[in-house]
Design an enzyme around this catalytic site. Structure first.
Site, PDB file in Angstrom:
ATOM      1  N   ASP A  58       0.835  -1.210   0.000  1.00  0.00           N
ATOM      2  CA  ASP A  58       0.000   0.000   0.000  1.00  0.00           C
ATOM      3  C   ASP A  58       0.869   1.259   0.000  1.00  0.00           C
ATOM      4  O   ASP A  58       1.998   1.253   0.486  1.00  0.00           O
ATOM      5  CB  ASP A  58      -0.907  -0.023   1.234  1.00  0.00           C
ATOM      6  CG  ASP A  58      -2.071   0.937   1.097  1.00  0.00           C
ATOM      7  OD1 ASP A  58      -2.410   1.306  -0.049  1.00  0.00           O
ATOM      8  OD2 ASP A  58      -2.655   1.321   2.133  1.00  0.00           O
ATOM      9  N   HIS A  80       2.068   3.668  -9.179  1.00  0.00           N
ATOM     10  CA  HIS A  80       1.876   2.232  -9.443  1.00  0.00           C
ATOM     11  C   HIS A  80       3.057   1.669 -10.241  1.00  0.00           C
ATOM     12  O   HIS A  80       3.470   0.534 -10.017  1.00  0.00           O
ATOM     13  CB  HIS A  80       0.558   1.995 -10.180  1.00  0.00           C
ATOM     14  CG  HIS A  80      -0.652   2.369  -9.354  1.00  0.00           C
ATOM     15  ND1 HIS A  80      -0.777   1.986  -8.030  1.00  0.00           N
ATOM     16  CD2 HIS A  80      -1.768   3.089  -9.641  1.00  0.00           C
ATOM     17  CE1 HIS A  80      -1.924   2.459  -7.545  1.00  0.00           C
ATOM     18  NE2 HIS A  80      -2.537   3.134  -8.499  1.00  0.00           N
ATOM     19  N   LEU A 103      10.992 -20.239  -4.935  1.00  0.00           N
ATOM     20  CA  LEU A 103       9.905 -19.456  -4.344  1.00  0.00           C
ATOM     21  C   LEU A 103       8.596 -19.626  -5.110  1.00  0.00           C
ATOM     22  O   LEU A 103       8.577 -19.606  -6.341  1.00  0.00           O
ATOM     23  CB  LEU A 103      10.311 -17.970  -4.377  1.00  0.00           C
ATOM     24  CG  LEU A 103       9.268 -16.973  -3.885  1.00  0.00           C
ATOM     25  CD1 LEU A 103       9.120 -17.066  -2.371  1.00  0.00           C
ATOM     26  CD2 LEU A 103       9.666 -15.548  -4.296  1.00  0.00           C
TER      27      LEU A 103
HETATM   28  C1  IPE Z   1      -5.353  -2.806  -0.164  1.00  0.00           C
HETATM   29  O1  IPE Z   1      -5.067  -1.465  -0.280  1.00  0.00           O
HETATM   30  C2  IPE Z   1      -5.329  -3.464  -1.522  1.00  0.00           C
HETATM   31  C3  IPE Z   1      -4.022  -3.557  -2.163  1.00  0.00           C
HETATM   32  C4  IPE Z   1      -2.877  -3.170  -1.666  1.00  0.00           C
HETATM   33  C5  IPE Z   1      -4.032  -4.177  -3.460  1.00  0.00           C
HETATM   34  P1  IPE Z   1      -6.210  -0.351  -0.381  1.00  0.00           P
HETATM   35  O2  IPE Z   1      -5.524   0.945  -0.513  1.00  0.00           O
HETATM   36  O3  IPE Z   1      -7.180  -0.723  -1.448  1.00  0.00           O
HETATM   37  O4  IPE Z   1      -6.931  -0.522   1.029  1.00  0.00           O
HETATM   38  P2  IPE Z   1      -7.775   0.539   1.878  1.00  0.00           P
HETATM   39  O5  IPE Z   1      -8.813   1.125   0.957  1.00  0.00           O
HETATM   40  O6  IPE Z   1      -6.817   1.592   2.360  1.00  0.00           O
HETATM   41  O7  IPE Z   1      -8.342  -0.250   3.016  1.00  0.00           O
HETATM   42  C1  IPE Z   2      -1.673   0.269  -3.380  1.00  0.00           C
HETATM   43  O1  IPE Z   2      -1.472   1.635  -3.384  1.00  0.00           O
HETATM   44  C2  IPE Z   2      -1.933  -0.262  -4.760  1.00  0.00           C
HETATM   45  C3  IPE Z   2      -3.312  -0.734  -4.968  1.00  0.00           C
HETATM   46  C4  IPE Z   2      -4.251  -0.707  -4.071  1.00  0.00           C
HETATM   47  C5  IPE Z   2      -3.643  -1.239  -6.277  1.00  0.00           C
HETATM   48  P1  IPE Z   2      -2.694   2.656  -3.346  1.00  0.00           P
HETATM   49  O2  IPE Z   2      -3.098   2.960  -4.756  1.00  0.00           O
HETATM   50  O3  IPE Z   2      -3.784   2.165  -2.471  1.00  0.00           O
HETATM   51  O4  IPE Z   2      -1.980   3.915  -2.705  1.00  0.00           O
HETATM   52  P2  IPE Z   2      -2.568   4.884  -1.589  1.00  0.00           P
HETATM   53  O5  IPE Z   2      -3.006   4.030  -0.443  1.00  0.00           O
HETATM   54  O6  IPE Z   2      -3.692   5.629  -2.218  1.00  0.00           O
HETATM   55  O7  IPE Z   2      -1.409   5.754  -1.236  1.00  0.00           O
HETATM   56 MG    MG Z   3      -4.166   2.365  -0.473  1.00  0.00          MG
END
Ligand code: IPE
Ligand code: IPE
Ligand code: MG
Length: 240
Positions: free
Chosen positions: A8, A25, A119
């Site tokens: 995240d 990303h 792995l």
């Molecule tokens: C969880 O992150 C999903 C992934 C890392 C793929 P999110 O950013 O979607 O989760 P929330 O919304 O903060 O709970």
């Molecule tokens: C995690 O990073 C990637 C996915 C959930 C696909 P985020 O896109 O949730 O990044 P933040 O949490 O908004 O910083």
């Molecule tokens: Mg996120």
């Protein structure tokens, strides 16, 4: 040993640099490559990475499209590297909402790395733990209600080969929640939350996480003789 990571913080990493979320990303995909290679060097059997949750479909269409394109490109470009490192790729989660192109890339990555004996890398795409559990519970009753039988149905519901209990769950990005990831498998997982945004998570951070895990005492509900988590800490996972 099974490590699961909620990757995240891509969006906030990009925002901090005045960049679009898609740049975050892309940087996140580079971090995936680093950590997969580090994990392949460590005594880790299974690494499950949360790449796209079923709730992530609610994001703006352009972000979802960018994420899907990146996944397809990443699977295609990383397959060769994984073969060279003995890494076996599997994608867990629903497939019926993915594009044909992405499904082809997934199938190619799974097929071409199938002989990997190192792995086991599992990418969770369109994954929801609650939905997986519901589907496993809803399948035709076989009369066998044991945990082992349920786990076989749970694996099938996620397109996985088996259900692996998580030893260490890492979440980057500062939030302290599971966001519908591996709810059953994390029953006795050690949880590690770090403020580091996923694109900044490098080999040193990964090694520090393994070191912390190595100092945890795991008891699994018992009262005596705690089990020292794991002695991976002594082995470097950084590139030599
Ligand atoms: C969880 O992150 C999903 C992934 C890392 C793929 P999110 O950013 O979607 O989760 P929330 O919304 O903060 O709970
Ligand atoms: C995690 O990073 C990637 C996915 C959930 C696909 P985020 O896109 O949730 O990044 P933040 O949490 O908004 O910083
Ligand atoms: Mg996120």
């Amino acid at each position: 040993m099974h490590i699961a990571i909620i990757m995240d913080g891509n969006g906030r990493w990009a925002a901090r640099r005045g960049l679009p979320r898609s740049a975050g990303h892309r940087a996140g995909a580079r971090a995936v490559r680093r950590i997969v290679e580090a994990a392949a060097r460590a005594p880790i059997d299974v690494l499950t990475l949360y790449a796209f949750s079923s709730d992530n479909w609610t994001r703006p269409a352009h972000e979802v499209t960018a994420l899907m394109r990146l996944l397809r490109e990443h699977l295609t470009s990383e397959a060769e590297r994984c073969i060279a490192n003995g890494v076996r790729i599997r994608v867990i989660g629903r497939r019926d909402r993915l594009s044909d192109e992405l499904i082809l890339a997934i199938e190619h990555a799974e097929r071409s790395t199938a002989a990997g004996r190192g792995l086991q890398l599992r990418l969770a795409v369109d994954y929801s733990a609650r939905e997986t559990i519901l589907r496993a519970a809803g399948v035709e009753r076989t009369g066998d209600c044991s945990a082992a039988a349920f786990e076989r149905r749970l694996a099938a519901a996620a397109h996985a080969d088996a259900t692996h209990p998580v030893d260490l769950l890492i979440r980057t990005g500062g939030e302290k929640r599971l966001s519908d990831f591996l709810l059953w498998e994390c029953a006795y997982a050690e949880l590690l939350f770090t403020d580091c945004y996923w694109p900044d998570f490098d080999e040193a951070a990964f090694e520090a996480a393994l070191l912390q895990f190595g100092h945890r005492d795991r008891r699994f509900g018992g009262s005596t003789a705690p089990t020292r988590a794991y002695a991976v800490a002594t082995k470097s996972v950084r590139p030599q």
